[in-house]
Design an enzyme around this catalytic site. Structure first.
Site, PDB file in Angstrom:
ATOM      1  N   LYS A 183       0.851  -1.198   0.000  1.00 25.50           N
ATOM      2  CA  LYS A 183       0.000   0.000   0.000  1.00 25.50           C
ATOM      3  C   LYS A 183       0.885   1.246   0.000  1.00 25.50           C
ATOM      4  O   LYS A 183       1.939   1.261   0.660  1.00 25.50           O
ATOM      5  CB  LYS A 183      -0.865  -0.083   1.272  1.00 25.50           C
ATOM      6  CG  LYS A 183      -1.991   0.900   1.413  1.00 25.50           C
ATOM      7  CD  LYS A 183      -2.809   0.538   2.670  1.00 25.50           C
ATOM      8  CE  LYS A 183      -3.924   1.497   2.974  1.00 25.50           C
ATOM      9  NZ  LYS A 183      -4.704   1.133   4.180  1.00 25.50           N
TER      10      LYS A 183
ATOM     11  N   SER B 252      -9.627   1.076   3.232  1.00 25.15           N
ATOM     12  CA  SER B 252      -8.796   1.947   2.433  1.00 25.15           C
ATOM     13  C   SER B 252      -7.756   1.195   1.602  1.00 25.15           C
ATOM     14  O   SER B 252      -7.220   1.747   0.644  1.00 25.15           O
ATOM     15  CB  SER B 252      -8.091   2.959   3.332  1.00 25.15           C
ATOM     16  OG  SER B 252      -7.237   2.300   4.246  1.00 25.15           O
TER      17      SER B 252
ATOM     18  N   SER C 105      -9.811  -1.675   7.339  1.00 27.17           N
ATOM     19  CA  SER C 105      -9.304  -1.396   5.990  1.00 27.17           C
ATOM     20  C   SER C 105      -8.678  -2.552   5.251  1.00 27.17           C
ATOM     21  O   SER C 105      -8.400  -2.440   4.064  1.00 27.17           O
ATOM     22  CB  SER C 105      -8.262  -0.291   6.063  1.00 27.17           C
ATOM     23  OG  SER C 105      -8.875   0.922   5.866  1.00 27.17           O
TER      24      SER C 105
END
Ligand code: GLN
Length: 465
Positions: free
Chosen positions: A66, A141, A165
């Site tokens: 990420k 996310s 997330s």
């Protein structure tokens, strides 16, 4: 395990494979799947010495990470315009560790700005689509990481989980998503969102891969003083007939509204009951309902404080003003998205001296009550379970028609993933069922540092699915 239409690439499939082939496969995948918008940046030319690590446990295994994990000499923007030119001079602990184990970084993945949000629709680089149906969201996310693993791009991808997330996008994309106990894995180099809730975690296509990554990545790191310095038990997946007591929180169960999800969850419980002990446990409804407001108060306050350095002076793409304050206002107004700004306003409000007692400190007291309630639950069971989402991944079009919400969770079932972050528990989502070909996961949670139980219960569930 429920089959999906994509190949389920595992670490074993890629172990000690040709690095050149892995990279070529990945490059093709990126072109073929460009419309997913899962990748912010490919890293195939990242400089690291592959030859040193050929005998290591992840030798030759490609992975993505990420874009809120610092990567030395590579832009790390965290989905935020303010950081779009930020090049760290250090790499995150997990990133370095994975490379030392022989893994090959191939991409940085798209995330909701600064890891805030749960849809994959709030990145400065656009919406992440669901690999199983591109008209639907990936969740967030860590949406890019979920979509890459779910879409067959990599066997594993690193994400972060502050509220849900990793574990909700895992449900939406039909993959395994895991967050360890708080402090079990070093957060060094992960951009802080809310340090008392943040955890590093990962997406995989199997429970085994997830457990192996835990064994490799856990442990103290002197650069992260909050990382746990004691011994953390290795996970060992047992083939023997171990019996577990599995809890179902009544109040969470009662809030399941989708009849197909309920039927499938009941079915899992019924099958588990044949070998294990399935017991009802309880957490007061008032406490569960208070969870989301408390989450918003504590997390937004921590986020406001942690991101106060993003001012265009110390960091970030500056927009010049007449003076320091004017520069800061212009920079922050222009460079943050709507969701992030809303959260900073609430965070600043609850941190104001006159509001601290009635908002921030009160929310922390409720957090303590929740932790006590969870401790009581663990007196009665080894782990508790519930569906990991109230629905399948929503359609992008339907989400576009809604105003930007402060948070996307809203009923007891949807908020239940937060329990693990409130109390620092290990928590895993694995696929449970499909509704019209879209997946829904089941969440397994066990007590702090009881990862071994969490993974073994998940494995038992997988056997009956
Ligand atoms: N969806 C939650 C939020 O918007 C959690 C985000 C996260 O875990 N990073 O705050």
């Amino acid at each position: 395990m429920i089959r999906r239409k994509f190949m389920m690439k595992t670490i074993k499939d890629c172990y000690k494979g040709s690095v050149a082939k892995s990279i070529a496969d990945f490059e093709k995948w990126v072109v073929d799947n460009a419309d997913l918008n899962a990748v912010v940046k490919t890293m195939v030319s990242y400089k690291h010495d592959v030859s040193k690590n050929v005998e290591q446990p992840l030798a030759g295994v490609p992975f993505s990470i990420k874009d809120n994990f610092a990567t030395k000499d590579e832009v790390t923007a965290a989905g935020c315009n303010l950081l779009k030119n930020f090049i760290p001079n250090y790499s995150a602990h997990v990133f370095e560790k994975l490379i030392s184990f022989g893994a090959i970084p191939v991409a940085k993945t798209t995330l909701d700005e600064l890891a805030m949000g749960g849809t994959g629709m709030h990145s400065n680089t656009g919406v992440v689509k669901n690999p199983l149906d591109k008209s639907r969201i990936s969740g967030g996310s860590s949406g890019g990481s979920a979509a890459m693993v779910g879409g067959g791009g990599v066997p594993f991808s690193i994400g972060s989980d502050t509220g849900d997330s990793i574990r909700r996008p895992a449900s939406y994309c039909g993959v395994v998503g895991f967050k360890p106990s708080w402090s079990a894995v070093s957060r060094w180099g992960l951009f802080d969102f809310s340090p008392s809730f943040d955890t590093v975690g990962w997406f995989t296509n199997s429970i085994e891969d997830s457990a192996n990554l835990f064994n490799l990545l856990k442990g103290h790191d002197e650069r992260d003083y909050t990382s746990y310095s004691g011994e953390i038990k290795n996970v060992s997946l047992k083939t023997s007939n171990s019996k577990h007591t599995i809890g179902v929180i009544e109040e969470v169960y009662d809030s399941i509204q989708n009849p197909q999800i309920k039927e499938s969850f009941d079915n899992v419980l019924e099958k588990l009951q044949k070998k294990h002990n399935v017991v009802k446990v309880s957490i007061k409804k008032e406490l569960l309902e208070a969870m989301l407001p408390c989450y918003m108060i504590i997390v937004f306050a921590e986020a406001t404080s942690c991101n106060s350095n993003l001012d265009g002076i110390n960091f970030g793409t500056r927009i010049d003003g007449n003076n320091y304050i004017d520069t800061m206002i212009k920079t922050r107004t222009k460079n943050f998205g709507e969701l992030v700004k809303k959260r900073f306003v609430i965070g600043s409000y609850s941190l104001k001296r006159q509001n601290q007692e009635k908002l921030y400190l009160k929310a922390k007291k409720i957090r303590t009550l929740l932790i006590k309630a969870i401790e009581n639950v663990f007196k009665k069971c080894d782990g508790f379970v519930f569906p990991a989402a109230a629905e399948v991944a929503p359609k992008i079009e339907d989400m576009n028609n809604k105003k930007v919400q402060l948070a996307d969770m809203k009923d007891i079932l949807s908020d239940a993933l937060l329990l693990a972050n409130f109390a620092g528990l290990p928590s895993i989502t694995i696929p449970m069922t499909q509704i019209k070909k879209m997946p829904v996961g089941i969440s397994v949670n066990s007590d702090v540092f009881q990862e071994d139980k969490c993974f073994n219960i998940a494995k038992e569930i997988e056997k009956v699915i």
